[in-house]
Design a protein around this motif. Sequence first.
Motif, PDB file in Angstrom:
ATOM      1  N   UNK A  29     -56.866  13.880   3.548  1.00  0.00           N
ATOM      2  CA  UNK A  29     -55.926  14.908   3.092  1.00  0.00           C
ATOM      3  C   UNK A  29     -54.762  14.281   2.329  1.00  0.00           C
ATOM      4  N   UNK A  30     -54.422  13.045   2.672  1.00  0.00           N
ATOM      5  CA  UNK A  30     -53.323  12.354   1.984  1.00  0.00           C
ATOM      6  C   UNK A  30     -53.620  12.228   0.494  1.00  0.00           C
ATOM      7  N   UNK A  31     -54.884  11.954   0.171  1.00  0.00           N
ATOM      8  CA  UNK A  31     -55.286  11.816  -1.230  1.00  0.00           C
ATOM      9  C   UNK A  31     -55.746  13.148  -1.820  1.00  0.00           C
ATOM     10  N   UNK A  32     -56.631  13.838  -1.102  1.00  0.00           N
ATOM     11  CA  UNK A  32     -57.292  15.031  -1.636  1.00  0.00           C
ATOM     12  C   UNK A  32     -56.368  16.234  -1.772  1.00  0.00           C
ATOM     13  N   UNK A  33     -55.403  16.339  -0.881  1.00  0.00           N
ATOM     14  CA  UNK A  33     -54.538  17.524  -0.844  1.00  0.00           C
ATOM     15  C   UNK A  33     -53.092  17.187  -1.193  1.00  0.00           C
ATOM     16  N   UNK A  34     -52.588  16.124  -0.606  1.00  0.00           N
ATOM     17  CA  UNK A  34     -51.180  15.779  -0.828  1.00  0.00           C
ATOM     18  C   UNK A  34     -50.961  15.093  -2.181  1.00  0.00           C
ATOM     19  N   UNK A  35     -52.027  14.550  -2.750  1.00  0.00           N
ATOM     20  CA  UNK A  35     -51.936  14.062  -4.125  1.00  0.00           C
ATOM     21  C   UNK A  35     -51.598  12.605  -4.331  1.00  0.00           C
ATOM     22  N   UNK A  36     -51.586  11.792  -3.275  1.00  0.00           N
ATOM     23  CA  UNK A  36     -51.286  10.372  -3.451  1.00  0.00           C
ATOM     24  C   UNK A  36     -52.555   9.620  -3.859  1.00  0.00           C
ATOM     25  N   UNK A  37     -52.467   8.813  -4.885  1.00  0.00           N
ATOM     26  CA  UNK A  37     -53.631   8.067  -5.376  1.00  0.00           C
ATOM     27  C   UNK A  37     -54.140   7.099  -4.317  1.00  0.00           C
ATOM     28  N   UNK A  73     -51.687  24.724  12.790  1.00  0.00           N
ATOM     29  CA  UNK A  73     -50.540  25.206  12.017  1.00  0.00           C
ATOM     30  C   UNK A  73     -49.336  24.287  12.186  1.00  0.00           C
ATOM     31  N   UNK A  74     -49.151  23.775  13.393  1.00  0.00           N
ATOM     32  CA  UNK A  74     -48.037  22.855  13.627  1.00  0.00           C
ATOM     33  C   UNK A  74     -48.367  21.479  13.068  1.00  0.00           C
ATOM     34  N   UNK A  75     -49.547  20.955  13.409  1.00  0.00           N
ATOM     35  CA  UNK A  75     -49.883  19.578  13.024  1.00  0.00           C
ATOM     36  C   UNK A  75     -49.923  19.391  11.512  1.00  0.00           C
ATOM     37  N   UNK A  76     -50.505  20.323  10.783  1.00  0.00           N
ATOM     38  CA  UNK A  76     -50.584  20.176   9.329  1.00  0.00           C
ATOM     39  C   UNK A  76     -49.185  20.197   8.717  1.00  0.00           C
ATOM     40  N   UNK A  77     -48.324  21.063   9.207  1.00  0.00           N
ATOM     41  CA  UNK A  77     -46.947  21.113   8.710  1.00  0.00           C
ATOM     42  C   UNK A  77     -46.229  19.794   8.964  1.00  0.00           C
ATOM     43  N   UNK A  78     -46.451  19.220  10.147  1.00  0.00           N
ATOM     44  CA  UNK A  78     -45.808  17.950  10.481  1.00  0.00           C
ATOM     45  C   UNK A  78     -46.410  16.796   9.683  1.00  0.00           C
ATOM     46  N   UNK A  79     -47.693  16.852   9.395  1.00  0.00           N
ATOM     47  CA  UNK A  79     -48.343  15.826   8.588  1.00  0.00           C
ATOM     48  C   UNK A  79     -47.746  15.796   7.170  1.00  0.00           C
ATOM     49  N   UNK A  80     -47.515  16.975   6.638  1.00  0.00           N
ATOM     50  CA  UNK A  80     -46.891  17.076   5.309  1.00  0.00           C
ATOM     51  C   UNK A  80     -45.507  16.425   5.335  1.00  0.00           C
ATOM     52  N   UNK A  81     -44.728  16.733   6.366  1.00  0.00           N
ATOM     53  CA  UNK A  81     -43.371  16.186   6.482  1.00  0.00           C
ATOM     54  C   UNK A  81     -43.398  14.667   6.586  1.00  0.00           C
ATOM     55  N   UNK A 138     -46.580  26.073   0.096  1.00  0.00           N
ATOM     56  CA  UNK A 138     -45.353  25.744  -0.629  1.00  0.00           C
ATOM     57  C   UNK A 138     -44.940  24.295  -0.380  1.00  0.00           C
ATOM     58  N   UNK A 139     -45.083  23.846   0.864  1.00  0.00           N
ATOM     59  CA  UNK A 139     -44.739  22.464   1.213  1.00  0.00           C
ATOM     60  C   UNK A 139     -45.668  21.477   0.520  1.00  0.00           C
ATOM     61  N   UNK A 140     -46.948  21.828   0.453  1.00  0.00           N
ATOM     62  CA  UNK A 140     -47.925  20.954  -0.204  1.00  0.00           C
ATOM     63  C   UNK A 140     -47.632  20.841  -1.696  1.00  0.00           C
ATOM     64  N   UNK A 141     -47.278  21.933  -2.308  1.00  0.00           N
ATOM     65  CA  UNK A 141     -46.960  21.912  -3.734  1.00  0.00           C
ATOM     66  C   UNK A 141     -45.786  20.975  -4.018  1.00  0.00           C
ATOM     67  N   UNK A 142     -44.757  21.047  -3.178  1.00  0.00           N
ATOM     68  CA  UNK A 142     -43.593  20.179  -3.349  1.00  0.00           C
ATOM     69  C   UNK A 142     -43.985  18.713  -3.151  1.00  0.00           C
ATOM     70  N   UNK A 143     -44.860  18.448  -2.158  1.00  0.00           N
ATOM     71  CA  UNK A 143     -45.304  17.086  -1.893  1.00  0.00           C
ATOM     72  C   UNK A 143     -46.149  16.556  -3.048  1.00  0.00           C
ATOM     73  N   UNK A 144     -46.995  17.403  -3.613  1.00  0.00           N
ATOM     74  CA  UNK A 144     -47.815  17.009  -4.761  1.00  0.00           C
ATOM     75  C   UNK A 144     -46.947  16.549  -5.925  1.00  0.00           C
ATOM     76  N   UNK A 145     -45.909  17.283  -6.177  1.00  0.00           N
ATOM     77  CA  UNK A 145     -45.000  16.932  -7.273  1.00  0.00           C
ATOM     78  C   UNK A 145     -44.344  15.585  -7.016  1.00  0.00           C
ATOM     79  N   UNK A 146     -43.965  15.351  -5.770  1.00  0.00           N
ATOM     80  CA  UNK A 146     -43.334  14.085  -5.409  1.00  0.00           C
ATOM     81  C   UNK A 146     -44.316  12.932  -5.527  1.00  0.00           C
ATOM     82  N   UNK A 206     -46.369   7.964  -8.819  1.00  0.00           N
ATOM     83  CA  UNK A 206     -47.483   7.210  -9.406  1.00  0.00           C
ATOM     84  C   UNK A 206     -47.883   6.029  -8.520  1.00  0.00           C
ATOM     85  N   UNK A 207     -47.707   6.180  -7.221  1.00  0.00           N
ATOM     86  CA  UNK A 207     -48.009   5.110  -6.275  1.00  0.00           C
ATOM     87  C   UNK A 207     -49.418   5.249  -5.711  1.00  0.00           C
TER      88      UNK A 207
END
Length: 328
Positions: A228-236, A314-322, A191-199, A204-205
């Motif tokens: 993961x920043x590009x492949x999963x979180x969605x930043x170009x 589980x902790x680190x990935x959640x914090x990376x998203x944040x 759910x957090x990743x989906x929200x980050x992808x939208x952002x 468009x950065x």
Amino acid sequence: MKRFPLLFTLLLFVVMMAAGCGAESVDNSASSETTEGSTTTTEDSATDTTNEEITITHMLGETPVKVNPEKVVVFDFGMLDSLDKLGVEVIGVPQANIPSYLSKYEDSKYENVGSLKEPDFEKIAELGPDLIIISGRQQEAYEELSKIGPTVYMGLDTSKYMESFKENQTTLGKIFNKEAEVEEELAAVEASIQALNEKAAASESTGLIVLANEGNLSAYGPASRFGIIHDVFGLKAADEQIEVSTHGQSVSFEYIVEKDPDYLFVIDRGAAVDGESSAKELIENELIFNTKAYKNDNIVYLNPDFWYLSGGGLISVSEMIKEIENGL
């Protein structure tokens, strides 16, 4: 004639006594049978819980593992992070360079089982572990560790980050009877990743990831260790052609200026390994002052505990998203 009633009375008494003994015998037999049945059920139940074994298939082979192992040695900080989140105790860890948020494992109640690259085989053998969890840095020690106890490789494949991450967490859930908890945690991460992808999509950065290490810079792009920043979180990616390697692609400040990313993400290896941070002094110089990232205050210094030492937990990935969400 007076003797007959007396004789009849004696016979009646004998019959009644015999009937009473028979009933008691039957009751005792029934009680004994019930008790024996309960004991068997309890033993069967205990066997199901204590001796249940599953086979874990991993990159280095197949390993039979007892469900809910009590003596666990962990060499991967991402997996240690997950076990900590799930409330699973361990008995041994490599105590050098433990991420600060897992500092409780520096306590003497946990055995020091060597370093990430050099396991203390003798100490581990003394512990008699039911499970040893390793990742890439201990890969060459797999055969030797397997002679000591059931050893499972749970390294993170960063070329397919989320698939590998989920597989590792699901495996932990099976081993420790924590499947429901893992499922819940993974759903929250998704759910957090989906929200980050939208952002990220809305911005468009572009972004560029660099690792600062003793005065040198290495860049990482898609499908890399930090991709993961590009492949999963969605930043170009500011550069789609960065060479994929463990140590990244060596780059200069001129390279960063040329690619001119909207966001520059910096990971300080020195802060993770030596405890001394120098990335900011290295990065923020006359050349970098000319980039969009600097001008717009978009140089983001990522926490090396999560990104360098213990990714895939589980902790680190959640914090990376944040961190990325807050950085955008």
